[in-house]
Design a protein around this motif. Structure first.
Motif, PDB file in Angstrom:
ATOM      1  N   ALA A   1      -8.159  -2.639  -3.576  1.00 26.48           N
ATOM      2  CA  ALA A   1      -6.900  -2.313  -3.100  1.00 26.48           C
ATOM      3  C   ALA A   1      -6.115  -1.104  -3.630  1.00 26.48           C
ATOM      4  O   ALA A   1      -6.101  -0.232  -4.698  1.00 26.48           O
ATOM      5  CB  ALA A   1      -6.560  -3.002  -4.402  1.00 26.48           C
ATOM      6  N   TYR A   2      -6.027  -0.650  -2.124  1.00 27.66           N
ATOM      7  CA  TYR A   2      -4.981   1.041  -2.317  1.00 27.66           C
ATOM      8  C   TYR A   2      -3.867  -0.074  -1.097  1.00 27.66           C
ATOM      9  O   TYR A   2      -3.698  -0.837  -0.652  1.00 27.66           O
ATOM     10  CB  TYR A   2      -6.187   1.595  -0.949  1.00 27.66           C
ATOM     11  N   GLY A   3      -2.401   0.685  -2.472  1.00 30.86           N
ATOM     12  CA  GLY A   3      -1.204   0.333  -1.976  1.00 30.86           C
ATOM     13  C   GLY A   3      -0.448   1.081  -3.220  1.00 30.86           C
ATOM     14  O   GLY A   3      -0.769   1.669  -3.662  1.00 30.86           O
ATOM     15  N   TYR A   4       0.829   0.645  -2.367  1.00 31.01           N
ATOM     16  CA  TYR A   4       1.973   1.421  -3.804  1.00 31.01           C
ATOM     17  C   TYR A   4       2.879   0.355  -3.203  1.00 31.01           C
ATOM     18  O   TYR A   4       3.374   0.456  -2.641  1.00 31.01           O
ATOM     19  CB  TYR A   4       1.720   2.821  -3.563  1.00 31.01           C
TER      20      TYR A   4
ATOM     21  N   ILE B   1       5.682  -0.547   5.798  1.00 34.80           N
ATOM     22  CA  ILE B   1       4.448  -0.458   6.151  1.00 34.80           C
ATOM     23  C   ILE B   1       3.967   0.799   6.993  1.00 34.80           C
ATOM     24  O   ILE B   1       3.319   0.846   7.048  1.00 34.80           O
ATOM     25  CB  ILE B   1       4.991  -1.535   7.835  1.00 34.80           C
ATOM     26  N   ASP B   2       5.328   1.372   7.513  1.00 29.21           N
ATOM     27  CA  ASP B   2       5.076   2.548   8.469  1.00 29.21           C
ATOM     28  C   ASP B   2       4.558   4.021   7.115  1.00 29.21           C
ATOM     29  O   ASP B   2       3.754   4.364   7.229  1.00 29.21           O
ATOM     30  CB  ASP B   2       6.317   3.031   8.823  1.00 29.21           C
ATOM     31  N   GLU B   3       5.062   3.131   5.979  1.00 25.92           N
ATOM     32  CA  GLU B   3       4.725   4.537   4.802  1.00 25.92           C
ATOM     33  C   GLU B   3       3.303   4.194   3.933  1.00 25.92           C
ATOM     34  O   GLU B   3       2.803   5.291   4.293  1.00 25.92           O
ATOM     35  CB  GLU B   3       6.025   4.221   3.366  1.00 25.92           C
ATOM     36  N   LEU B   4       3.527   3.220   4.558  1.00 25.39           N
ATOM     37  CA  LEU B   4       1.707   2.798   4.142  1.00 25.39           C
ATOM     38  C   LEU B   4       0.275   3.508   4.761  1.00 25.39           C
ATOM     39  O   LEU B   4      -0.441   4.023   4.291  1.00 25.39           O
ATOM     40  CB  LEU B   4       1.496   1.508   3.340  1.00 25.39           C
TER      41      LEU B   4
ATOM     42  N   PRO C   1      -4.746  11.727   2.318  1.00 28.12           N
ATOM     43  CA  PRO C   1      -4.456  10.590   3.389  1.00 28.12           C
ATOM     44  C   PRO C   1      -3.831   9.720   2.992  1.00 28.12           C
ATOM     45  O   PRO C   1      -3.305   9.803   2.346  1.00 28.12           O
ATOM     46  CB  PRO C   1      -5.915  10.592   4.068  1.00 28.12           C
ATOM     47  N   SER C   2      -2.997   8.962   3.676  1.00 28.05           N
ATOM     48  CA  SER C   2      -2.034   7.312   3.344  1.00 28.05           C
ATOM     49  C   SER C   2      -3.069   6.900   3.035  1.00 28.05           C
ATOM     50  O   SER C   2      -3.762   6.694   2.740  1.00 28.05           O
ATOM     51  CB  SER C   2      -1.762   7.699   4.838  1.00 28.05           C
ATOM     52  N   TYR C   3      -1.880   5.587   2.480  1.00 24.09           N
ATOM     53  CA  TYR C   3      -3.068   4.706   1.523  1.00 24.09           C
ATOM     54  C   TYR C   3      -3.958   3.775   2.112  1.00 24.09           C
ATOM     55  O   TYR C   3      -5.415   3.050   2.105  1.00 24.09           O
ATOM     56  CB  TYR C   3      -1.886   3.720   0.539  1.00 24.09           C
ATOM     57  N   TYR C   4      -3.384   3.676   3.326  1.00 25.79           N
ATOM     58  CA  TYR C   4      -4.140   2.665   4.803  1.00 25.79           C
ATOM     59  C   TYR C   4      -5.561   3.288   5.075  1.00 25.79           C
ATOM     60  O   TYR C   4      -6.075   3.090   4.911  1.00 25.79           O
ATOM     61  CB  TYR C   4      -3.268   2.477   5.775  1.00 25.79           C
TER      62      TYR C   4
ATOM     63  N   GLU D   1       8.464  -6.244   1.212  1.00 25.93           N
ATOM     64  CA  GLU D   1      10.067  -6.625   0.814  1.00 25.93           C
ATOM     65  C   GLU D   1      10.882  -5.541   1.234  1.00 25.93           C
ATOM     66  O   GLU D   1      11.934  -5.161   0.953  1.00 25.93           O
ATOM     67  CB  GLU D   1       9.904  -6.971  -0.970  1.00 25.93           C
ATOM     68  N   SER D   2       9.877  -4.239   1.159  1.00 25.79           N
ATOM     69  CA  SER D   2      11.045  -2.784   0.896  1.00 25.79           C
ATOM     70  C   SER D   2      11.371  -2.803   2.902  1.00 25.79           C
ATOM     71  O   SER D   2      12.427  -2.299   2.994  1.00 25.79           O
ATOM     72  CB  SER D   2       9.761  -1.823   1.183  1.00 25.79           C
ATOM     73  N   ASP D   3      10.697  -2.893   3.926  1.00 20.56           N
ATOM     74  CA  ASP D   3      11.511  -2.886   5.947  1.00 20.56           C
ATOM     75  C   ASP D   3      12.487  -4.665   5.165  1.00 20.56           C
ATOM     76  O   ASP D   3      13.293  -4.394   6.012  1.00 20.56           O
ATOM     77  CB  ASP D   3       9.539  -3.377   5.868  1.00 20.56           C
ATOM     78  N   ILE D   4      12.473  -5.745   4.358  1.00 25.33           N
ATOM     79  CA  ILE D   4      13.774  -6.150   4.740  1.00 25.33           C
ATOM     80  C   ILE D   4      14.777  -5.378   3.924  1.00 25.33           C
ATOM     81  O   ILE D   4      15.735  -5.696   4.617  1.00 25.33           O
ATOM     82  CB  ILE D   4      13.851  -6.986   3.284  1.00 25.33           C
ATOM     83  N   ALA D   5      14.707  -4.179   2.841  1.00 27.84           N
ATOM     84  CA  ALA D   5      15.473  -3.802   2.359  1.00 27.84           C
ATOM     85  C   ALA D   5      16.246  -2.854   3.373  1.00 27.84           C
ATOM     86  O   ALA D   5      17.406  -2.775   3.160  1.00 27.84           O
ATOM     87  CB  ALA D   5      15.226  -2.953   1.201  1.00 27.84           C
TER      88      ALA D   5
END
Length: 289
Positions: A22-25, A30-33, A43-46, A78-82
């Motif tokens: 499980a990698y995430g934040y 979606i771009d930030e992940l 590196p990025s979470y992805y 959710e963050s992309d909706i915001a």
């Protein structure tokens, strides 16, 4: 809840060793992940997720263990909706294409990797959100997730989120609701892996007859039922049909086997049909959504 449900549906135990990662934040688009956020250490979470999978593959090779990646869970939106991210569906398809190709190349598996994707329901993350005016549109994030799960067999819609209870600040689910989401993911993953061409509940067609709207659904296990025990009971089962003057003209809702009939006080032609959008921004902010 996911692995537990998989084991139960597999007869009590899993026929394979299960490795989870499980990698995430929280609070990331979606771009930030995928690419990282300013201030993050690379590196990025992805990319960290892909590095972990590579490490597991190396371990399996060293111990003569066959490895495949059947699925990954995408719990985000959710963050992309915001921030009202543009082209969310294109971005989601792109990251699935990349991950699918990466895993198939790494493991040599013939099977595509399923993306287990919930349907983000946090409409109220939009600033000054209000679902009642005709001008309100369901966020693209929610619709894009639905469309990809309907049209691309790699995407599996696990569950909507609106019926789960959220904790303080209306952001994270309570622990029991997290387990419920995991159980839905386990059920859907089992079906997606064992039933050829499996799809969940989707709208097959929408028809209008005088003042009534008929939604015919693809239902894997008919009939469709209204659950007002687990899901909070709201007016008209959560449906609204809004005119250009902001009036909701729904008078009642009936459920018959594989279709939902929405009765209106006048012709719904030219109106907006919505589901699960029933509360104001003020109700969201004071915790009554």
């Amino acid at each position: 809840g996911m692995v537990e449900t998989l084991a139960k549906m597999s007869g009590g135990s899993l026929p394979w060793l299960c490795v989870t990662d499980a990698y995430g934040y929280g609070g990331r688009t979606i771009d930030e992940l995928r690419y990282g956020k300013e201030g993050d250490e690379p590196p990025s979470y992805y990319d960290r997720l892909k590095a972990d999978i590579t490490a597991v593959k190396n371990y399996c090779d060293a111990n003569e263990i066959e490895m495949i990646v059947p699925a990954w869970c995408w719990v985000q939106g959710e963050s992309d909706i915001a921030v009202e991210t543009l082209n969310y569906g294109t971005k989601l398809l792109s990251i699935e294409d990349d991950f699918d190709s990466f895993c198939m190349t790494l493991t040599g598996q013939a099977e595509h990797v399923k993306m287990m994707c919930y349907q983000t329901s946090s409409f109220a993350r939009k600033v000054n959100y209000d679902v009642f005016p005709y001008s309100f549109d369901i966020p693209d994030v929610t619709l894009d997730q639905y469309d990809l799960c309907k049209t691309d067999s790699r995407f599996v819609l696990t569950a909507p989120i609106y019926f789960n209870q959220q904790g303080p600040y209306n952001i994270h689910l309570f622990a029991k609701d997290q387990k419920v989401l995991g159980a839905y993911e386990g059920k859907q993953l089992y079906r997606a892996l064992t039933v050829d061409g499996y799809k969940g509940i989707f709208i097959d067609s929408v028809d209008v007859d005088t003042n009534d709207i008929y939604l015919t659904l693809n239902v894997p296990c008919p009939p469709v039922v209204v659950d007002d025990n687990f899901v909070a009971k709201v007016a008209n089962c959560g449906f609204s049909v809004v005119k250009s003057n902001d009036a909701d003209i729904v008078t009642g809702v009936d459920v018959e086997y594989d279709r939902i009939i929405i009765h209106c006080s006048e012709s719904p032609v030219g109106c907006k049909l919505r589901y699960g959008a029933t509360s104001s921004y003020a109700e969201y902010m004071d915790g009554t959504l």
